[in-house]
Design a protein around this motif. Structure first.
Motif, PDB file in Angstrom:
ATOM      1  N   ARG A 157       0.891  -1.048  -0.102  1.00 31.92           N
ATOM      2  CA  ARG A 157      -0.017  -0.276  -0.100  1.00 31.92           C
ATOM      3  C   ARG A 157       0.858   1.374  -0.004  1.00 31.92           C
ATOM      4  O   ARG A 157       0.542   2.166  -0.611  1.00 31.92           O
ATOM      5  CB  ARG A 157      -1.015   0.042   1.300  1.00 31.92           C
ATOM      6  N   ALA A 160       2.064   1.707  -3.456  1.00 26.91           N
ATOM      7  CA  ALA A 160       0.987   2.245  -4.489  1.00 26.91           C
ATOM      8  C   ALA A 160       0.739   3.679  -4.350  1.00 26.91           C
ATOM      9  O   ALA A 160       0.661   4.617  -5.094  1.00 26.91           O
ATOM     10  CB  ALA A 160      -0.359   1.658  -4.135  1.00 26.91           C
ATOM     11  N   LYS A 164       2.002   6.781  -6.829  1.00 25.20           N
ATOM     12  CA  LYS A 164       0.791   7.873  -7.136  1.00 25.20           C
ATOM     13  C   LYS A 164       1.341   9.067  -7.006  1.00 25.20           C
ATOM     14  O   LYS A 164       1.055   9.994  -7.881  1.00 25.20           O
ATOM     15  CB  LYS A 164      -0.444   7.592  -6.411  1.00 25.20           C
ATOM     16  N   GLU A 169       0.103   6.432 -12.605  1.00 22.73           N
ATOM     17  CA  GLU A 169      -1.215   5.516 -12.518  1.00 22.73           C
ATOM     18  C   GLU A 169      -1.089   4.248 -13.086  1.00 22.73           C
ATOM     19  O   GLU A 169      -1.891   3.538 -12.599  1.00 22.73           O
ATOM     20  CB  GLU A 169      -2.177   6.363 -13.291  1.00 22.73           C
ATOM     21  N   ARG A 170      -0.315   3.838 -14.001  1.00 24.78           N
ATOM     22  CA  ARG A 170      -0.044   2.521 -14.431  1.00 24.78           C
ATOM     23  C   ARG A 170       1.369   2.261 -14.535  1.00 24.78           C
ATOM     24  O   ARG A 170       2.240   3.255 -14.889  1.00 24.78           O
ATOM     25  CB  ARG A 170      -0.449   2.541 -15.859  1.00 24.78           C
ATOM     26  N   GLN A 189      -3.585  -6.090  -4.992  1.00 22.03           N
ATOM     27  CA  GLN A 189      -4.429  -4.966  -4.417  1.00 22.03           C
ATOM     28  C   GLN A 189      -4.605  -4.044  -5.738  1.00 22.03           C
ATOM     29  O   GLN A 189      -5.737  -3.366  -5.605  1.00 22.03           O
ATOM     30  CB  GLN A 189      -3.746  -4.011  -3.298  1.00 22.03           C
ATOM     31  N   ASN A 190      -3.783  -3.658  -6.521  1.00 24.88           N
ATOM     32  CA  ASN A 190      -4.141  -2.914  -7.542  1.00 24.88           C
ATOM     33  C   ASN A 190      -4.048  -3.317  -9.024  1.00 24.88           C
ATOM     34  O   ASN A 190      -3.223  -2.848  -9.841  1.00 24.88           O
ATOM     35  CB  ASN A 190      -2.890  -1.712  -7.496  1.00 24.88           C
ATOM     36  N   GLU A 192      -5.897  -2.686 -11.456  1.00 23.60           N
ATOM     37  CA  GLU A 192      -6.061  -1.572 -12.439  1.00 23.60           C
ATOM     38  C   GLU A 192      -4.845  -0.867 -12.715  1.00 23.60           C
ATOM     39  O   GLU A 192      -4.921  -0.178 -13.819  1.00 23.60           O
ATOM     40  CB  GLU A 192      -7.184  -0.976 -12.317  1.00 23.60           C
ATOM     41  N   ASN A 193      -4.020  -0.701 -11.912  1.00 24.13           N
ATOM     42  CA  ASN A 193      -2.695   0.122 -11.970  1.00 24.13           C
ATOM     43  C   ASN A 193      -1.604  -0.790 -12.272  1.00 24.13           C
ATOM     44  O   ASN A 193      -0.659  -0.224 -13.001  1.00 24.13           O
ATOM     45  CB  ASN A 193      -2.539   0.576 -10.676  1.00 24.13           C
TER      46      ASN A 193
END
Length: 384
Positions: A157, A160, A164, A169-170, A189-190, A192-193
């Motif tokens: 976390r 991430a 950010k 974002e990716r 956890q991510n 989409e990223n």
């Protein structure tokens, strides 16, 4: 929210204190000719300590490391140290690399330019990455947690949030040792990223859901892996058990004795690398001592152990139906710690590439940086 430039600057008094301690090591009694069979070889350690005291130039290593673009930033109640090298290419893909124990961010020193500027190293500039290499909390120049509860799941976390904050974002994620646990949770956890997940080790605590009943269903290959892992743990896993159960007791001694610290760390670099029993065949004394010195000067050997304790509390386990969705690539090194077979990995990971590497061990980014960099480039090429 600030990102602050950082330079390593160890005080002269800390250097003098180290010299004083190295000059008065109290050596234990050792059996003659025991070599490495019962732990660190006495003759090698005496030579390493002598080199540390009389020949090793920390200021030269410090200057070299300071050529890396380093920064710190505050996330939650923690100060995170990291390298951020922007890529040279038409569209660099952000990539966060996570080290393990008993390494540090310097594990990635050689591979950073290969990934950030491939054209200068015989590669294609279209494969360039913006490279981010954080120091794990409680390792080196990242602050130690002030309370329980910071294991790989929580570090994911933090990573991430770091990406950010840097405007990404990716991004891709890569790691070995603890870096594999953190990167696995980061991808989980991510989804989409995280564009892709590349690992050169499968977390030692990783347990996928096996079967639908109370009795796990193992294939013959998986049963063999479990037997191999148990045999290895019985012979080599004592360090992990004490670091995961009574880390503070060990920390008192290693934080006070540079010779003891060196013995504890160098044994792993010899035992876990593809060195054929000769650690200097793979790592120079300067490289070994630079890594050890980072632990010594920052006083973080004890806080580095917490990852073992926290991981026991929340291991990398998955429930039925849970999957790590981003495409995953594995680089399997011949002298790695026990690695599960593909079927074990595929139960949870979205495995898209599995490469058996020709040489190397647990410290892949240090041992074979060019080979690992090329494997990372190849894996991420279709994911950009």
């Amino acid at each position: 929210m600030n990102v602050t430039p950082f330079q390593i600057a160890i005080s002269d008094s800390a250097l003098h204190d180290l010299q004083e301690r190295l000059s008065r090591v109290r050596w234990p009694h050792s059996l003659a000719d025991s070599g490495w069979s019962e732990g660190t070889d006495e003759a090698f350690l005496k030579r390493l300590v002598d080199y540390w005291q009389n020949s090793f130039d920390w200021r030269a290593q410090e200057s070299r490391l300071n050529a890396l673009p380093q920064f710190t930033t505050g996330i939650d109640d923690k100060t995170i140290h990291f390298v951020h090298r922007r890529g040279n290419g038409p569209a660099p893909l952000p990539l966060i690399l996570t080290h393990g124990w008993p390494g540090s961010f310097m594990e990635m020193e050689a591979i950073i330019p290969l990934l950030a500027d491939p054209a200068s190293h015989g590669g294609d500039p279209r494969d360039a990455f913006d490279v981010v290499v954080p120091s794990l909390p409680g390792y080196g120049f990242s602050s130690a947690p002030c309370a329980p509860g910071t294991g790989p799941f929580e570090v994911a976390r933090l990573w991430a949030a770091l990406m950010k904050r840097l405007g990404y974002e990716r991004f891709g994620a890569q790691g070995g040792d603890w870096g594999s646990s953190v990167s696995t949770w980061l991808a989980f956890q991510n989804p989409e990223n995280v564009a892709g997940l590349h690992l050169n080790y499968i977390p030692g605590s990783y347990r996928p859901p096996l079967g639908n009943g109370e009795t796990p269903l193992f294939s013959p290959e998986e049963t063999q892996f479990l037997d191999t892992a148990k045999t290895w743990a019985d012979a080599e896993g004592g360090y992990g058990h004490i670091q995961g159960t009574k880390p503070q007791t060990l920390a008192f001694g290693l934080n006070d004795s540079p010779a003891g610290l060196a013995a504890w760390i160098v044994e792993k670099f010899r035992g876990w690398s593809d060195c054929g029993g000769d650690v200097e065949r793979v790592f120079s004394l300067d490289a070994l001592l630079t890594n050890i010195s980072i632990y010594w000067f920052t006083g973080t050997i004890g806080s580095s152990f917490r990852m073992y304790l926290e991981s026991r509390r929340r291991p990398v386990h998955f429930a039925s139906g849970q999957r790590v969705l981003p495409p995953t690539g594995i680089a399997h090194y011949p002298h790695e710690l026990p690695m599960p077979p593909r079927s074990w990995i595929e139960r949870v990971y979205n495995l898209q590439r599995y490469t058996t590497m020709p040489r190397g061990g647990h410290f892949a980014a240090m041992e074979t940086p060019h080979e690992l960099a090329e494997e990372i480039r190849t894996f991420f090429r279709p994911l950009r």
